[in-house]
Design a protein around this motif. Sequence first.
Motif, PDB file in Angstrom:
ATOM      1  N   TRP A  41      38.581  29.650  35.791  1.00 39.09           N
ATOM      2  CA  TRP A  41      38.611  30.779  36.726  1.00 39.09           C
ATOM      3  C   TRP A  41      37.599  30.623  37.860  1.00 39.09           C
ATOM      4  O   TRP A  41      37.442  31.525  38.672  1.00 39.09           O
ATOM      5  CB  TRP A  41      38.354  32.083  35.983  1.00 39.09           C
ATOM      6  CG  TRP A  41      39.407  32.425  34.974  1.00 39.09           C
ATOM      7  CD1 TRP A  41      40.634  31.850  34.835  1.00 39.09           C
ATOM      8  CD2 TRP A  41      39.315  33.426  33.956  1.00 39.09           C
ATOM      9  NE1 TRP A  41      41.319  32.422  33.783  1.00 39.09           N
ATOM     10  CE2 TRP A  41      40.542  33.390  33.226  1.00 39.09           C
ATOM     11  CE3 TRP A  41      38.338  34.345  33.576  1.00 39.09           C
ATOM     12  CZ2 TRP A  41      40.793  34.242  32.149  1.00 39.09           C
ATOM     13  CZ3 TRP A  41      38.586  35.182  32.507  1.00 39.09           C
ATOM     14  CH2 TRP A  41      39.811  35.135  31.811  1.00 39.09           C
ATOM     15  N   GLN A  96      51.807  26.070  33.002  1.00 40.38           N
ATOM     16  CA  GLN A  96      50.952  26.209  31.830  1.00 40.38           C
ATOM     17  C   GLN A  96      50.605  24.874  31.171  1.00 40.38           C
ATOM     18  O   GLN A  96      49.865  24.825  30.208  1.00 40.38           O
ATOM     19  CB  GLN A  96      51.606  27.133  30.805  1.00 40.38           C
ATOM     20  CG  GLN A  96      51.857  28.538  31.304  1.00 40.38           C
ATOM     21  CD  GLN A  96      50.623  29.434  31.364  1.00 40.38           C
ATOM     22  OE1 GLN A  96      50.661  30.563  30.965  1.00 40.38           O
ATOM     23  NE2 GLN A  96      49.522  28.945  31.891  1.00 40.38           N
ATOM     24  N   GLN A 130      46.897  33.661  34.739  1.00 36.82           N
ATOM     25  CA  GLN A 130      47.039  33.163  36.103  1.00 36.82           C
ATOM     26  C   GLN A 130      46.746  34.288  37.091  1.00 36.82           C
ATOM     27  O   GLN A 130      46.842  35.460  36.756  1.00 36.82           O
ATOM     28  CB  GLN A 130      48.453  32.621  36.344  1.00 36.82           C
ATOM     29  CG  GLN A 130      48.766  31.350  35.590  1.00 36.82           C
ATOM     30  CD  GLN A 130      50.148  30.802  35.927  1.00 36.82           C
ATOM     31  OE1 GLN A 130      50.952  31.464  36.579  1.00 36.82           O
ATOM     32  NE2 GLN A 130      50.415  29.586  35.478  1.00 36.82           N
ATOM     33  N   ARG A 169      50.099  34.416  40.525  1.00 31.97           N
ATOM     34  CA  ARG A 169      51.220  33.596  40.043  1.00 31.97           C
ATOM     35  C   ARG A 169      51.123  32.144  40.483  1.00 31.97           C
ATOM     36  O   ARG A 169      52.139  31.478  40.726  1.00 31.97           O
ATOM     37  CB  ARG A 169      52.554  34.201  40.485  1.00 31.97           C
ATOM     38  CG  ARG A 169      52.809  35.559  39.861  1.00 31.97           C
ATOM     39  CD  ARG A 169      54.170  36.110  40.209  1.00 31.97           C
ATOM     40  NE  ARG A 169      54.425  37.329  39.465  1.00 31.97           N
ATOM     41  CZ  ARG A 169      55.516  38.081  39.599  1.00 31.97           C
ATOM     42  NH1 ARG A 169      56.440  37.724  40.467  1.00 31.97           N
ATOM     43  NH2 ARG A 169      55.674  39.178  38.893  1.00 31.97           N
ATOM     44  N   LYS A 170      49.896  31.653  40.573  1.00 33.81           N
ATOM     45  CA  LYS A 170      49.695  30.254  40.941  1.00 33.81           C
ATOM     46  C   LYS A 170      49.063  29.504  39.775  1.00 33.81           C
ATOM     47  O   LYS A 170      48.149  30.021  39.123  1.00 33.81           O
ATOM     48  CB  LYS A 170      48.810  30.149  42.186  1.00 33.81           C
ATOM     49  CG  LYS A 170      49.479  30.705  43.431  1.00 33.81           C
ATOM     50  CD  LYS A 170      48.595  30.554  44.654  1.00 33.81           C
ATOM     51  CE  LYS A 170      49.290  31.107  45.895  1.00 33.81           C
ATOM     52  NZ  LYS A 170      48.420  31.034  47.100  1.00 33.81           N
ATOM     53  N   PRO A 171      49.535  28.295  39.483  1.00 32.44           N
ATOM     54  CA  PRO A 171      48.962  27.512  38.386  1.00 32.44           C
ATOM     55  C   PRO A 171      47.488  27.226  38.608  1.00 32.44           C
ATOM     56  O   PRO A 171      47.034  27.073  39.748  1.00 32.44           O
ATOM     57  CB  PRO A 171      49.776  26.210  38.402  1.00 32.44           C
ATOM     58  CG  PRO A 171      51.024  26.542  39.145  1.00 32.44           C
ATOM     59  CD  PRO A 171      50.640  27.592  40.143  1.00 32.44           C
ATOM     60  N   LEU A 172      46.746  27.153  37.531  1.00 28.27           N
ATOM     61  CA  LEU A 172      45.326  26.813  37.610  1.00 28.27           C
ATOM     62  C   LEU A 172      45.161  25.336  37.939  1.00 28.27           C
ATOM     63  O   LEU A 172      45.938  24.494  37.495  1.00 28.27           O
ATOM     64  CB  LEU A 172      44.644  27.111  36.278  1.00 28.27           C
ATOM     65  CG  LEU A 172      44.578  28.572  35.857  1.00 28.27           C
ATOM     66  CD1 LEU A 172      44.116  28.681  34.413  1.00 28.27           C
ATOM     67  CD2 LEU A 172      43.654  29.359  36.767  1.00 28.27           C
TER      68      LEU A 172
END
Length: 408
Positions: free
Chosen positions: A29, A346, A366, A369-372
């Motif tokens: 994060w 994911q 998330q 709605r964006k991938p890490l």
Amino acid sequence: MTRPMEGIRVLEVAQFTFVPAAGAVLADWGADVIKVEHAEKGDAQRGLLKVLGLESASEGSTFVPIMEGPNRGKRSIGLALEKDEAREVLYELVRSSDVFLTNFLPDARRRLGIDVDDIRAINPDIIYTLGSGFGPNGPDAGKGGYDGTAFWARGGSADGATPSDSEFLARMPGGAYGDNIGGMTIAGGITAALFHRMRTGEAPVVDVSLLGVGAWATQFNVNLAMMMGGPLPKHPKKMPSKNPLTGVYQTSDSGWIQLVMLQPGRYWEEFVTAIDRKDLAEDPRFASADLIMENADAAVEILEAEFAARTRDEWVEVLGEIEGQWSIVQNAWDLAQDVQLRENGQIASVVDAEGVPRELVASPVQFDRKPLEITRAPLFAEHTDEILLGLGKSDEDLINLKIAGAAT
């Protein structure tokens, strides 16, 4: 990409997975997570050469999944906290940190000068966070615990997952199963504490125990048992069904399909039509929800034969568009290839220390709605010099710390 923890520094003095997993989530994060490892031994988990009977790393590679998962995105410094010189370095880091994260036992915390009062005397605004086996109070407060003991066995999951007629106690379905759930819980607790500090100026102490996480995971059963005033009845491996559309059915290739359609009257006609048994929709034994449940044994016998006649993949195609809820039963490899996981980002890409592309499971939260975007775990003490120089230490200071055995 939204990184809500950017600007937050987390100082982690922890080993194995339970608490480090929380640090990994915070790093995902955007937090700057500094992992303090013993100057000689490192995180004890680095010493596990075999996991689940398998080699923990591939030959000639530094990529070790049991370290990468709970430690990705961090920086590692090697400090021998039993030495005064190393402890002074730690305290300097405490002064510039927002969160102190540990799973050391009470005696070790007192001996090393990292207990709550020690750390808050240096930085009263720090969020002191402790992950333990059994919580800070009670007769077992000083007792160590792993997820296999505190979460799985004592926390009710092992008993709940073991049928009454089983010869063996059910094992955890995956390595560090409770640890990873607990780590996510700790990360949530830390974010709430940081929010509280921002609003009030007060820095609460955060406590999360594996036993508490285990009880929370099994709370439906625990709450029901307390209402009933005793243990819940145990069920056999093959439970009698009152609803043929809830249960597990085996396919012709030894796969499994899990049905969880809690309203049989609503889904029965659609389901039997999809499986080419429209005659069952007209069968008087199954003419209503009450009748379906009254004649559940007969329905289950019919459905068992139907499922046994086709492969798992064939059933995926047959059931693909129905409204009722169902799922294939997947193993770890199946899950890694799951199109839903991959379409939703994911499964995350990382590059290991040798420059080889790898993949890891991403933490499940998330933002926008964006991938890490994640990076690999640090090698042992990889960032010691970088962190010490960041504290204003000179090259001579670094050499002296290393000669004293205080830093690696």
